[in-house]
Design a protein around this motif. Sequence first.
Motif, PDB file in Angstrom:
ATOM      1  N   LEU A 240     -29.105 -56.583 -15.031  1.00  0.00           N
ATOM      2  CA  LEU A 240     -28.623 -55.554 -15.954  1.00  0.00           C
ATOM      3  C   LEU A 240     -28.857 -54.157 -15.382  1.00  0.00           C
ATOM      4  O   LEU A 240     -27.962 -53.305 -15.408  1.00  0.00           O
ATOM      5  CB  LEU A 240     -29.326 -55.671 -17.309  1.00  0.00           C
ATOM      6  CG  LEU A 240     -28.798 -56.717 -18.265  1.00  0.00           C
ATOM      7  CD1 LEU A 240     -29.741 -56.873 -19.456  1.00  0.00           C
ATOM      8  CD2 LEU A 240     -27.404 -56.358 -18.737  1.00  0.00           C
ATOM      9  N   HIS A 241     -30.044 -53.924 -14.859  1.00  0.00           N
ATOM     10  CA  HIS A 241     -30.357 -52.610 -14.299  1.00  0.00           C
ATOM     11  C   HIS A 241     -29.517 -52.319 -13.058  1.00  0.00           C
ATOM     12  O   HIS A 241     -29.055 -51.195 -12.865  1.00  0.00           O
ATOM     13  CB  HIS A 241     -31.852 -52.481 -14.010  1.00  0.00           C
ATOM     14  CG  HIS A 241     -32.652 -52.181 -15.227  1.00  0.00           C
ATOM     15  ND1 HIS A 241     -33.123 -50.924 -15.514  1.00  0.00           N
ATOM     16  CD2 HIS A 241     -33.036 -52.967 -16.252  1.00  0.00           C
ATOM     17  CE1 HIS A 241     -33.775 -50.953 -16.673  1.00  0.00           C
ATOM     18  NE2 HIS A 241     -33.735 -52.190 -17.136  1.00  0.00           N
ATOM     19  N   ASP A 242     -29.285 -53.344 -12.230  1.00  0.00           N
ATOM     20  CA  ASP A 242     -28.447 -53.154 -11.042  1.00  0.00           C
ATOM     21  C   ASP A 242     -27.012 -52.813 -11.451  1.00  0.00           C
ATOM     22  O   ASP A 242     -26.392 -51.906 -10.887  1.00  0.00           O
ATOM     23  CB  ASP A 242     -28.476 -54.408 -10.167  1.00  0.00           C
ATOM     24  CG  ASP A 242     -27.751 -54.191  -8.863  1.00  0.00           C
ATOM     25  OD1 ASP A 242     -28.117 -53.261  -8.117  1.00  0.00           O
ATOM     26  OD2 ASP A 242     -26.792 -54.953  -8.590  1.00  0.00           O
ATOM     27  N   SER A 243     -26.488 -53.523 -12.445  1.00  0.00           N
ATOM     28  CA  SER A 243     -25.136 -53.223 -12.932  1.00  0.00           C
ATOM     29  C   SER A 243     -25.069 -51.813 -13.501  1.00  0.00           C
ATOM     30  O   SER A 243     -24.096 -51.089 -13.270  1.00  0.00           O
ATOM     31  CB  SER A 243     -24.718 -54.230 -14.007  1.00  0.00           C
ATOM     32  OG  SER A 243     -24.535 -55.507 -13.452  1.00  0.00           O
ATOM     33  N   ALA A 244     -26.094 -51.415 -14.232  1.00  0.00           N
ATOM     34  CA  ALA A 244     -26.111 -50.071 -14.819  1.00  0.00           C
ATOM     35  C   ALA A 244     -26.159 -49.003 -13.733  1.00  0.00           C
ATOM     36  O   ALA A 244     -25.513 -47.957 -13.851  1.00  0.00           O
ATOM     37  CB  ALA A 244     -27.301 -49.918 -15.759  1.00  0.00           C
ATOM     38  N   ALA A 245     -26.897 -49.268 -12.661  1.00  0.00           N
ATOM     39  CA  ALA A 245     -27.020 -48.283 -11.582  1.00  0.00           C
ATOM     40  C   ALA A 245     -25.692 -48.056 -10.875  1.00  0.00           C
ATOM     41  O   ALA A 245     -25.479 -47.000 -10.275  1.00  0.00           O
ATOM     42  CB  ALA A 245     -28.088 -48.741 -10.586  1.00  0.00           C
ATOM     43  N   HIS A 246     -24.789 -49.032 -10.942  1.00  0.00           N
ATOM     44  CA  HIS A 246     -23.501 -48.919 -10.254  1.00  0.00           C
ATOM     45  C   HIS A 246     -22.328 -48.714 -11.212  1.00  0.00           C
ATOM     46  O   HIS A 246     -21.175 -48.782 -10.803  1.00  0.00           O
ATOM     47  CB  HIS A 246     -23.269 -50.170  -9.394  1.00  0.00           C
ATOM     48  CG  HIS A 246     -24.280 -50.307  -8.308  1.00  0.00           C
ATOM     49  ND1 HIS A 246     -25.409 -51.079  -8.449  1.00  0.00           N
ATOM     50  CD2 HIS A 246     -24.367 -49.730  -7.091  1.00  0.00           C
ATOM     51  CE1 HIS A 246     -26.132 -50.991  -7.345  1.00  0.00           C
ATOM     52  NE2 HIS A 246     -25.529 -50.187  -6.512  1.00  0.00           N
ATOM     53  N   TYR A 247     -22.615 -48.459 -12.454  1.00  0.00           N
ATOM     54  CA  TYR A 247     -21.576 -48.290 -13.471  1.00  0.00           C
ATOM     55  C   TYR A 247     -21.018 -46.873 -13.425  1.00  0.00           C
ATOM     56  O   TYR A 247     -21.771 -45.902 -13.358  1.00  0.00           O
ATOM     57  CB  TYR A 247     -22.184 -48.581 -14.856  1.00  0.00           C
ATOM     58  CG  TYR A 247     -21.235 -48.521 -16.027  1.00  0.00           C
ATOM     59  CD1 TYR A 247     -20.018 -49.179 -16.012  1.00  0.00           C
ATOM     60  CD2 TYR A 247     -21.575 -47.809 -17.166  1.00  0.00           C
ATOM     61  CE1 TYR A 247     -19.164 -49.136 -17.106  1.00  0.00           C
ATOM     62  CE2 TYR A 247     -20.738 -47.763 -18.270  1.00  0.00           C
ATOM     63  CZ  TYR A 247     -19.531 -48.432 -18.228  1.00  0.00           C
ATOM     64  OH  TYR A 247     -18.691 -48.388 -19.306  1.00  0.00           O
ATOM     65  N   SER A 248     -19.692 -46.761 -13.458  1.00  0.00           N
ATOM     66  CA  SER A 248     -19.050 -45.444 -13.559  1.00  0.00           C
ATOM     67  C   SER A 248     -18.837 -45.147 -15.036  1.00  0.00           C
ATOM     68  O   SER A 248     -17.949 -45.720 -15.665  1.00  0.00           O
ATOM     69  CB  SER A 248     -17.707 -45.453 -12.832  1.00  0.00           C
ATOM     70  OG  SER A 248     -17.898 -45.649 -11.466  1.00  0.00           O
TER      71      SER A 248
END
Length: 175
Positions: A92-100
Amino acid sequence: RVHRSRYLSALEIESELLWLQHLCHTSQLSVPEPISSLDGKLWVTLESPTLDDRRTVSITGWLPGRSFGEQFAEQELTGQDFAAIGRLLGQLHDSAAHYSFPPHFSRPFWNWQGLLGQRAGYSNHGHFIWQKVPDSYRPLFETISEKARSVLDNLGEAGEQFGLIHGDFWLGNLL
């Protein structure tokens, strides 16, 4: 879901649903997919004579499963369970870090204001939370609050140490 009144704004609810939609389409995570209304909106506002206020309503798909909360009530979680929970949180945190983030994306913050200040308790009425602290404990809580403010101010809110979080990551919400 009939959202509580005066808890999250419609924009904050829509932002959460956009984030879920993103996770459904770009990750391997099993999250409930938002279902749009007939006119394409992720949420609608409803009134009812049985409710004290207008409510924002949204719908997501259902995920089958049993919550870790139910499992924990019957037996202790294993090291493998905790490792799986940790992997999920990391994803979840990895996805959030790469979310535009789309324009106008808005979610509550777990900064000092969101934890102990005016926005505490996902509200704009943090002073009500402080009113519930017994007088005998108030000096201790004020000291802790100021130390927390200092630490959080020193960390800052840049992307390396501050970003989108789940906000309700507990065993009852994990399948």
